[in-house]
Scaffold this active site. Structure first.
Site, short mmCIF file in Angstrom:
data_model
loop_
_atom_site.label_atom_id
_atom_site.label_comp_id
_atom_site.label_asym_id
_atom_site.label_seq_id
_atom_site.Cartn_x
_atom_site.Cartn_y
_atom_site.Cartn_z
N HIS A 37 0.85 -1.20 0.00
CA HIS A 37 0.00 0.00 0.00
C HIS A 37 0.88 1.24 0.00
O HIS A 37 1.76 1.41 0.86
CB HIS A 37 -0.88 -0.04 1.24
CG HIS A 37 -1.89 1.06 1.34
ND1 HIS A 37 -3.12 1.02 0.72
CD2 HIS A 37 -1.87 2.24 2.01
CE1 HIS A 37 -3.80 2.12 1.00
NE2 HIS A 37 -3.07 2.89 1.79
N HIS A 70 -2.84 4.70 -2.98
CA HIS A 70 -3.89 5.48 -2.32
C HIS A 70 -3.58 6.95 -2.50
O HIS A 70 -2.65 7.48 -1.88
CB HIS A 70 -3.91 5.08 -0.83
CG HIS A 70 -4.90 5.83 0.01
ND1 HIS A 70 -4.86 5.78 1.39
CD2 HIS A 70 -5.95 6.63 -0.33
CE1 HIS A 70 -5.86 6.53 1.87
NE2 HIS A 70 -6.52 7.05 0.86
N MET A 72 -4.11 10.60 -1.84
CA MET A 72 -4.72 11.61 -0.96
C MET A 72 -4.29 12.96 -1.52
O MET A 72 -3.48 13.69 -0.94
CB MET A 72 -4.24 11.40 0.48
CG MET A 72 -4.89 10.18 1.12
SD MET A 72 -3.99 9.58 2.55
CE MET A 72 -2.79 8.53 1.74
N MET A 141 -11.75 4.75 5.47
CA MET A 141 -10.71 5.33 6.33
C MET A 141 -11.16 5.23 7.79
O MET A 141 -12.26 5.66 8.14
CB MET A 141 -10.47 6.81 5.99
CG MET A 141 -9.88 7.07 4.61
SD MET A 141 -8.33 6.25 4.25
CE MET A 141 -7.27 6.84 5.57
N GLY A 148 0.48 8.30 9.55
CA GLY A 148 0.46 6.95 10.09
C GLY A 148 0.39 7.03 11.62
O GLY A 148 0.57 8.09 12.21
C1 DX5 Z 1 -3.28 7.47 6.50
C2 DX5 Z 1 -2.78 6.47 5.46
C3 DX5 Z 1 -2.65 5.10 6.03
C4 DX5 Z 1 -1.65 5.00 7.13
C5 DX5 Z 1 -1.93 3.79 7.94
O1 DX5 Z 1 -3.45 8.70 5.91
O2 DX5 Z 1 -3.67 6.40 4.39
O3 DX5 Z 1 -2.38 4.15 5.03
O4 DX5 Z 1 -0.35 5.00 6.70
O5 DX5 Z 1 -1.02 3.80 8.98
P1 DX5 Z 1 -1.30 3.12 10.38
O6 DX5 Z 1 -1.54 1.67 10.11
O7 DX5 Z 1 -0.05 3.37 11.14
O8 DX5 Z 1 -2.49 3.80 10.98
ZN ZN Z 2 -3.56 4.64 2.86
#
Ligand code: DX5
Ligand code: ZN
Length: 232
Positions: A37, A70, A72, A141, A148
């Site tokens: 991912h 992904h 954003m 989400m 993260g």
């Molecule tokens: C958040 C990202 C996630 C994130 C997940 O904006 O889209 O993919 O990295 O990280 P964890 O698992 O640490 O919440």
């Molecule tokens: Zn993500």
């Protein structure tokens, strides 16, 4: 043939060593990751900056499974071609990223790639109903996107509603944010099949200690499968 809804674990390389992406991708795939991912952030749609198509292209030769990108970012459309050319297998855009998500999904599909639709925690399921023929994945989400390591927000009611809307259609339900061995059972039971996990996969490990990645991935998978009654 029914759609394959077995649990898949998709480590987010947002939690990997940024100086070592190629080796990190090989390490997680060598230790049980189903997908890789890739979190693309633009400092505008979300308050953080990560990487773009050039980085995706650079890691592509190190990814043997599925490169799950992904986005954003806003706008999305001007960059779709570049991420497709960089080798993304799945390109996911946010419903909140602009007024023309239908066009965006059409444009992703036109590149021959799979199309994903991501929903922020504050977004309902209404938008999805009219896009079902254009998507291969819905990303729910479970944190507000941008970073993260945030705390899981319970979206199980939304996941259940989506699972009902999707029915037999070949559409994955992916969960992104705060997935751990503790939260994985909740989302799996609600109907999720792809679990993104950043910190919970990478914590404690490194490319020199990749077996820790394997233990972390296994623990999340087993917790989810146990909740589905698939293992003892
Ligand atoms: C958040 C990202 C996630 C994130 C997940 O904006 O889209 O993919 O990295 O990280 P964890 O698992 O640490 O919440
Ligand atoms: Zn993500």
């Amino acid at each position: 043939m029914p759609f394959d809804r077995r649990i898949r674990i998709a480590p987010s390389i947002l939690s990997a060593d940024f100086a070592n992406f190629g080796a990190e991708c090989r390490a997680i795939e060598g230790h049980g990751a189903d997908w890789v991912h890739v979190d693309v952030m633009d400092g505008h749609f979300v308050p953080n900056l990560t990487f773009g198509p050039a980085m995706c292209k650079a890691i592509r030769p190190h990814v043997r499974t599925v490169m799950d990108v992904h986005l954003m970012i806003a706008p999305v459309d001007p960059y779709i071609e570049a991420f497709a050319e960089a080798g993304a297998d799945i390109i996911t855009a946010h419903v909140e990223a602009g007024p023309h998500i239908h066009r965006t999904l059409q444009a992703i599909r036109a590149t021959g790639k799979k199309a994903g639709l991501a929903l922020n925690p504050g977004t309902g399921t209404d938008a999805v109903a009219h896009l079902l023929d254009l998507i291969d994945l819905v990303c729910v989400m479970t944190v507000n996107p941008g970073f993260g390591g945030q705390k899981f927000i319970d979206m199980t009611a939304k996941i259940r509603a989506l699972r009902a809307i999707i029915g037999d259609r070949p559409i994955h339900i992916e969960i992104d944010g705060g997935v751990t061995r503790e939260t994985a059972p909740l989302v799996a039971r609600a109907g999720a099949d792809v679990l993104v996990a950043g910190s919970a996969v990478f914590s404690g490990g490194s490319v020199d200690k990749p077996e820790i990645y394997g233990q972390n991935i296994r623990a999340i998978r087993r917790a989810a499968e146990a909740a589905l009654g698939q293992i003892a």
